[in-house]
Design a protein around this motif. Structure first.
Motif, PDB file in Angstrom:
ATOM      1  N   MET A 192       0.840  -1.170   0.000  1.00 47.17           N
ATOM      2  CA  MET A 192       0.000   0.000   0.000  1.00 47.17           C
ATOM      3  C   MET A 192       0.893   1.244   0.000  1.00 47.17           C
ATOM      4  SD  MET A 192      -2.754   1.188   2.875  1.00 47.17           S
ATOM      5  CE  MET A 192      -1.729   1.206   4.306  1.00 47.17           C
ATOM      6  N   PRO A 193       0.796   2.084  -0.978  1.00 47.70           N
ATOM      7  CA  PRO A 193       1.632   3.287  -1.030  1.00 47.70           C
ATOM      8  C   PRO A 193       1.130   4.369  -0.067  1.00 47.70           C
ATOM      9  CG  PRO A 193       0.229   3.177  -2.958  1.00 47.70           C
ATOM     10  CD  PRO A 193       0.019   1.907  -2.189  1.00 47.70           C
ATOM     11  N   ALA A 194       1.993   5.290   0.254  1.00 47.42           N
ATOM     12  CA  ALA A 194       1.641   6.398   1.138  1.00 47.42           C
ATOM     13  C   ALA A 194       0.579   7.274   0.483  1.00 47.42           C
ATOM     14  CB  ALA A 194       2.882   7.223   1.436  1.00 47.42           C
ATOM     15  N   ARG A 195      -0.236   7.911   1.313  1.00 50.85           N
ATOM     16  CA  ARG A 195      -1.291   8.768   0.789  1.00 50.85           C
ATOM     17  C   ARG A 195      -0.906  10.244   0.782  1.00 50.85           C
ATOM     18  NH1 ARG A 195      -5.943   6.999   4.486  1.00 50.85           N
ATOM     19  NH2 ARG A 195      -6.640   9.065   3.961  1.00 50.85           N
ATOM     20  N   SER A 196       0.241  10.592   1.372  1.00 49.22           N
ATOM     21  CA  SER A 196       0.706  11.975   1.347  1.00 49.22           C
ATOM     22  C   SER A 196       2.228  12.011   1.230  1.00 49.22           C
ATOM     23  CB  SER A 196       0.278  12.712   2.623  1.00 49.22           C
ATOM     24  OG  SER A 196       1.032  12.275   3.729  1.00 49.22           O
ATOM     25  N   LYS A 197       2.745  13.170   0.862  1.00 45.94           N
ATOM     26  CA  LYS A 197       4.191  13.336   0.736  1.00 45.94           C
ATOM     27  C   LYS A 197       4.867  13.179   2.098  1.00 45.94           C
ATOM     28  CE  LYS A 197       3.786  16.454  -3.173  1.00 45.94           C
ATOM     29  NZ  LYS A 197       3.964  17.832  -3.644  1.00 45.94           N
ATOM     30  N   ALA A 198       4.225  13.660   3.157  1.00 39.85           N
ATOM     31  CA  ALA A 198       4.804  13.557   4.495  1.00 39.85           C
ATOM     32  C   ALA A 198       4.927  12.099   4.929  1.00 39.85           C
ATOM     33  CB  ALA A 198       3.959  14.340   5.494  1.00 39.85           C
ATOM     34  N   GLN A 207       5.257   9.564   2.963  1.00 40.20           N
ATOM     35  CA  GLN A 207       6.276   8.963   2.117  1.00 40.20           C
ATOM     36  C   GLN A 207       7.675   9.300   2.637  1.00 40.20           C
ATOM     37  OE1 GLN A 207       5.630   9.943  -1.985  1.00 40.20           O
ATOM     38  NE2 GLN A 207       6.491   8.020  -2.680  1.00 40.20           N
ATOM     39  N   ARG A 208       7.887  10.543   3.036  1.00 43.91           N
ATOM     40  CA  ARG A 208       9.186  10.944   3.577  1.00 43.91           C
ATOM     41  C   ARG A 208       9.480  10.237   4.900  1.00 43.91           C
ATOM     42  NH1 ARG A 208       7.774  16.139   1.660  1.00 43.91           N
ATOM     43  NH2 ARG A 208       6.927  16.630   3.700  1.00 43.91           N
ATOM     44  N   ALA A 209       8.465  10.130   5.763  1.00 46.63           N
ATOM     45  CA  ALA A 209       8.644   9.461   7.058  1.00 46.63           C
ATOM     46  C   ALA A 209       9.001   7.985   6.852  1.00 46.63           C
ATOM     47  CB  ALA A 209       7.385   9.591   7.906  1.00 46.63           C
ATOM     48  N   LYS A 250       7.918   3.979  -1.768  1.00 45.51           N
ATOM     49  CA  LYS A 250       8.122   4.020  -3.213  1.00 45.51           C
ATOM     50  C   LYS A 250       6.988   4.759  -3.917  1.00 45.51           C
ATOM     51  CE  LYS A 250       5.935  -0.340  -4.465  1.00 45.51           C
ATOM     52  NZ  LYS A 250       6.142  -1.679  -4.963  1.00 45.51           N
ATOM     53  N   GLY A 251       7.243   5.092  -5.163  1.00 46.89           N
ATOM     54  CA  GLY A 251       6.226   5.727  -5.987  1.00 46.89           C
ATOM     55  C   GLY A 251       6.431   7.217  -6.127  1.00 46.89           C
ATOM     56  N   THR A 274       5.460  11.254  -5.990  1.00 46.74           N
ATOM     57  CA  THR A 274       4.774  12.181  -5.096  1.00 46.74           C
ATOM     58  C   THR A 274       3.813  13.082  -5.872  1.00 46.74           C
ATOM     59  OG1 THR A 274       6.573  13.767  -5.275  1.00 46.74           O
ATOM     60  CG2 THR A 274       6.656  12.248  -3.416  1.00 46.74           C
ATOM     61  N   LYS A 275       3.820  12.943  -7.183  1.00 45.86           N
ATOM     62  CA  LYS A 275       2.988  13.791  -8.025  1.00 45.86           C
ATOM     63  C   LYS A 275       1.512  13.582  -7.695  1.00 45.86           C
ATOM     64  CE  LYS A 275       2.298  15.114 -12.806  1.00 45.86           C
ATOM     65  NZ  LYS A 275       2.704  14.891 -14.183  1.00 45.86           N
ATOM     66  N   GLY A 276       0.827  14.663  -7.432  1.00 43.29           N
ATOM     67  CA  GLY A 276      -0.600  14.610  -7.162  1.00 43.29           C
ATOM     68  C   GLY A 276      -0.956  14.307  -5.715  1.00 43.29           C
ATOM     69  N   LYS A 277       0.034  14.024  -4.864  1.00 39.57           N
ATOM     70  CA  LYS A 277      -0.245  13.735  -3.467  1.00 39.57           C
ATOM     71  C   LYS A 277      -0.244  15.045  -2.687  1.00 39.57           C
ATOM     72  CE  LYS A 277       1.644   9.125  -3.382  1.00 39.57           C
ATOM     73  NZ  LYS A 277       2.696   8.248  -2.930  1.00 39.57           N
ATOM     74  N   PRO A 278      -1.129  15.139  -1.680  1.00 35.46           N
ATOM     75  CA  PRO A 278      -1.099  16.336  -0.835  1.00 35.46           C
ATOM     76  C   PRO A 278       0.134  16.318   0.059  1.00 35.46           C
ATOM     77  CG  PRO A 278      -2.646  14.741   0.047  1.00 35.46           C
ATOM     78  CD  PRO A 278      -2.160  14.205  -1.279  1.00 35.46           C
ATOM     79  N   GLU A 279       0.522  17.488   0.530  1.00 38.78           N
ATOM     80  CA  GLU A 279       1.680  17.568   1.430  1.00 38.78           C
ATOM     81  C   GLU A 279       1.390  16.800   2.720  1.00 38.78           C
ATOM     82  OE1 GLU A 279       5.361  18.174   2.688  1.00 38.78           O
ATOM     83  OE2 GLU A 279       4.671  18.790   0.724  1.00 38.78           O
ATOM     84  N   ARG A 280       0.219  17.016   3.279  1.00 35.75           N
ATOM     85  CA  ARG A 280      -0.209  16.335   4.516  1.00 35.75           C
ATOM     86  C   ARG A 280      -1.669  15.924   4.381  1.00 35.75           C
ATOM     87  NH1 ARG A 280       3.739  16.419   7.947  1.00 35.75           N
ATOM     88  NH2 ARG A 280       5.121  18.161   8.110  1.00 35.75           N
ATOM     89  N   LEU A 281      -2.052  14.936   5.134  1.00 41.32           N
ATOM     90  CA  LEU A 281      -3.453  14.503   5.159  1.00 41.32           C
ATOM     91  C   LEU A 281      -4.221  15.335   6.179  1.00 41.32           C
ATOM     92  CD1 LEU A 281      -3.183  10.619   5.062  1.00 41.32           C
ATOM     93  CD2 LEU A 281      -3.844  12.139   3.230  1.00 41.32           C
ATOM     94  N   GLY A 282      -5.490  15.498   5.932  1.00 39.42           N
ATOM     95  CA  GLY A 282      -6.372  16.097   6.915  1.00 39.42           C
ATOM     96  C   GLY A 282      -6.415  17.535   6.849  1.00 39.42           C
TER      97      GLY A 282
END
Length: 60
Positions: free
Chosen positions: A1-7, A9-11, A49-50, A52-60
């Motif tokens: 399952m890929p990350a849902r936000s850039k933050a 993904q970085r974490a 992986k994957g 970051t294009k189109g992902k929000p910086e943070r969720l919520g």
């Protein structure tokens, strides 16, 4: 399952780096420290992986 936000993904990438021995654990804070202890290397890889294009910086 890929990350849902850039933050997320970085974490995950930071935790993965420590799990592989490329970085020291003392450099981790917050979510990446929690991820290190609760996720396997494979799970961290999938999260980090994957694109970051189109992902929000943070969720919520």
């Amino acid at each position: 399952m890929p990350a849902r936000s850039k933050a997320q993904q970085r974490a995950a990438g930071a935790a993965l780096s420590v799990k592989r021995g490329e970085t020291s654990k003392s450099k981790l804070k917050g979510a990446s420290r929690d991820m290190l202890e609760s996720m396997t290397e494979k799970q961290l890889e999938d999260f980090a992986k994957g694109s970051t294009k189109g992902k929000p910086e943070r969720l919520g």
